[in-house]
Design an enzyme around this catalytic site. Sequence first.
Site, PDB file in Angstrom:
ATOM      1  N   HIS A  82       0.828  -1.204   0.000  1.00 43.06           N
ATOM      2  CA  HIS A  82       0.000   0.000   0.000  1.00 43.06           C
ATOM      3  C   HIS A  82       0.866   1.259   0.000  1.00 43.06           C
ATOM      4  O   HIS A  82       0.563   2.252  -0.685  1.00 43.06           O
ATOM      5  CB  HIS A  82      -0.913  -0.030   1.223  1.00 43.06           C
ATOM      6  CG  HIS A  82      -1.756   1.185   1.381  1.00 43.06           C
ATOM      7  ND1 HIS A  82      -1.546   2.118   2.374  1.00 43.06           N
ATOM      8  CD2 HIS A  82      -2.810   1.653   0.658  1.00 43.06           C
ATOM      9  CE1 HIS A  82      -2.426   3.085   2.269  1.00 43.06           C
ATOM     10  NE2 HIS A  82      -3.207   2.837   1.245  1.00 43.06           N
ATOM     11  N   GLU A  85       2.069   1.800  -3.461  1.00 39.51           N
ATOM     12  CA  GLU A  85       0.998   2.332  -4.308  1.00 39.51           C
ATOM     13  C   GLU A  85       0.965   3.860  -4.242  1.00 39.51           C
ATOM     14  O   GLU A  85       0.802   4.544  -5.260  1.00 39.51           O
ATOM     15  CB  GLU A  85      -0.342   1.747  -3.867  1.00 39.51           C
ATOM     16  CG  GLU A  85      -1.546   2.347  -4.568  1.00 39.51           C
ATOM     17  CD  GLU A  85      -2.764   2.421  -3.673  1.00 39.51           C
ATOM     18  OE1 GLU A  85      -3.423   3.471  -3.671  1.00 39.51           O
ATOM     19  OE2 GLU A  85      -3.059   1.425  -2.980  1.00 39.51           O
ATOM     20  N   GLU A 162      -4.338   8.244   6.995  1.00 40.29           N
ATOM     21  CA  GLU A 162      -5.325   7.333   6.416  1.00 40.29           C
ATOM     22  C   GLU A 162      -5.684   6.229   7.405  1.00 40.29           C
ATOM     23  O   GLU A 162      -6.854   5.854   7.548  1.00 40.29           O
ATOM     24  CB  GLU A 162      -4.760   6.728   5.122  1.00 40.29           C
ATOM     25  CG  GLU A 162      -5.728   5.863   4.357  1.00 40.29           C
ATOM     26  CD  GLU A 162      -5.132   5.324   3.058  1.00 40.29           C
ATOM     27  OE1 GLU A 162      -5.775   4.465   2.433  1.00 40.29           O
ATOM     28  OE2 GLU A 162      -4.020   5.762   2.682  1.00 40.29           O
TER      29      GLU A 162
END
Length: 456
Positions: A82, A85, A162
Amino acid sequence: MGSSGTVRHAAEAQPPRTGAPARAVTRTLSDDPLGGTVRRTVLPSGLRVLTEAIPAMRSVSFGIWVAVGSRDETGPQAGAAHFLEHLLFKGTNKRSALEISSEIEAVGGETNAFTTKEYTCYYARVLDEDLPLAIDVMCDLVADSVLEAADVETERGVILEEIAMHDDEPGDEVHDLFARAVYGDHPLGRLISGTEETVTPMTRRQIQGYYRSRYTAPQIVVAAAGNLDHAAVVKLVRQALRGTPLDTDPATPAAHRPASPAVRTKPATTLVEPKETEQAHVILGCPGIDRTDDRRFALGVLNNVLGGGMSSRLFQEIREQRGLAYSVYSYASQYADSGLFAVYAGCAPGKVDEVLNLTRAELARVAADGITEAELARGKGMSKGSFVLGLEDTGSRMSRLAKGELLYGDLMPVDELLTRVDAVSLDDVNTLAAELLSRPMSLAVVGPFGERDFSA
């Protein structure tokens, strides 16, 4: 944006390894009356390119799919896929982060990416005339990102925010809690984003090593759908990757993730996350079946009947007739070697016991008595309709191509899939229900419950 190290160059060409293709190999997979012509090319590097030509469209969805997800990480690496990404959009040897976004937005296109437990996808959607630009930008960022140290620190902060935001969403958190209840410390039970404890100490060197060891040509599928020409797409992809780390020695494509050995799951357990919320969030479920299991079509029908829509048993019983919950549904998650089947409900904390009792009773009733012929017909109709209606845009068609290649090793034609659903019998569904819904159930709860013991 400048590189933090030396500019990388492709290795000099070497003789092909045994079994590796010496040249690109193209074949037509289907000429589906419900879709367009689907073609597949395997490049000498092992990278695969699949397209579906749909001349009636004026747009194209283009995606680069990598067979790497959060389940491929070790414990200390949790969150690396992640993290990567995020970082790949921050700059390459040719483009800055601003140039990556502005070049696509200047033609009205959009780009995005997502990480799952088994793969990562980077995609763009543009007008057909702008496909060459989309291919060049997306191939550049996936193949040749520089991962600047400053960008690692910036995105670390973004990801930690996040994670904190996710913790403030109990409706999302309960799904992660349920995965942990079933899978425990197995990678399938971990957060895709990683945790504050794993993301904070992660270094640029670790992420760079993960990038170069995992993002290899045999692990990558490029897919595009819309108004396009297959040969032109292949040519543009090869041009965009020339001289990058994905322009490599001949190799064979990586095999799709095997279905065995099956993942070992934990005995049924209850996990409660006390949180001062206005609503309680609960998931009751059990291990399901993997994605290659032939019973997956029967499971789709069963899921539709139990909690797949407003006419489902659980929705009617819990929401429509009793008004106990605003949201209640069942779902099935399937991986290469495992799966989940579960029921979610969000309700007032004081109604949790009643909702759980009704859910358990309905699952037991279907396990014992099965579903009816009328429910079978409705469940099959929902499966077929949702699949076909889902093919109305280029993005879903592009995803179908990539997932077929990446997850199954082939592309099931639309007509065959509809035939497989039609072939599901009442006995198929009821036999599966009797076996699946009789399994011990795990429970995940997020809400204002303090030390309450739900296991009783």
